[in-house]
Design an enzyme around this catalytic site. Sequence first.
Site, PDB file in Angstrom:
ATOM      1  N   LYS A  51     -51.904   0.697   2.573  1.00  0.00           N
ATOM      2  CA  LYS A  51     -51.841  -0.400   3.536  1.00  0.00           C
ATOM      3  C   LYS A  51     -51.138  -0.017   4.841  1.00  0.00           C
ATOM      4  CE  LYS A  51     -53.595  -4.104   1.336  1.00  0.00           C
ATOM      5  NZ  LYS A  51     -54.611  -5.018   1.914  1.00  0.00           N
ATOM      6  N   SER A 301     -54.595   3.713  -4.707  1.00  0.00           N
ATOM      7  CA  SER A 301     -54.274   2.919  -3.525  1.00  0.00           C
ATOM      8  C   SER A 301     -52.809   2.556  -3.398  1.00  0.00           C
ATOM      9  CB  SER A 301     -55.128   1.645  -3.489  1.00  0.00           C
ATOM     10  OG  SER A 301     -54.940   0.885  -4.673  1.00  0.00           O
TER      11      SER A 301
END
Length: 318
Positions: A51, A301
């Site tokens: 992110k 991720s």
Amino acid sequence: MTDLEVSVGDIRAAHVRIAEDVVRTPLLHASWAPGDLWLKAENLQPIGAFKLRGAVNAIRRLHPDVRARGVVTHSSGNHGQAVAWAARATGVRAVIVMPEEATPVKVEATRALGAEVIMAPGARREIVAEAMGAERGMTLIPPFDHADVISGQGTLAVEVLEDLSDIDTVLVPIGGGGLISGVGVAVKALSHRTRVVGVEPSLAADARDSLANGRRIEWDAQATYRTIADGTRTPVVGEITFPIIQATVDEIVTVDEDDILAAVGTLARRAHLVAEPSGALSVAAYLAEPGKYGRAVAVLSGGNIDPPLLARALALLT
């Protein structure tokens, strides 16, 4: 793909823009896995998740006068930490609206980065963030449905293809679709033969249903909170991300909760990498059908996991 909100040119520009802030994470060969699996270890970013790429790109793209008024977002954790980190790096205030169900490790990590954290019911966090932005004159940095955020996330695919050009499949976790949208645009422009496969928990499979039906399908928000993969609990993919998913994603597969938790434990024991459940989705999908994907890259991720949940995953393998 010319009518999409994000182009490979946007992603290449973002790659240059964020280079001094974001770690170029390693692409690691998983020699312990059957077949030919590689891991893009985004859990090694400073805030423990991919992110950071989108948040840095979006905030650095703001006009200095706008940026100076501060930024606000809503997030279950990783995007909130990313915005807090990027805001601190650029010397601006950040307000993060987090759901009351957010894991404590992510809440405390966000506060530790200097952001003001406001807790709200999960279904109302976006409304609260928008109201806060209007009240304080802050700019909203959405967690996924924003062209600059998507472009930033796509930079990881540029790195993957620079490190390993001959890839059959890239496996990507899906929440709101920002990551897979950026990856999809980059991969389809730079490696036409490579398939892009999204991975969701079976308990939060709105993207799978949306792609199958040709329109955005929204799941009940409370239903998606059943999955341990908290980064994928978004009940519907974005208005911007969905057309990109339609244009660039070849398939979306689902995995069950036991396989997700087992993948967390396997990554810790065999790869020596800490992955949160959302971050382990792609590996869970690969291990479920290792012969299906050829030479595959699984995007890890994120790695922000509560210690008790990590302990539970490790206990499965004893």
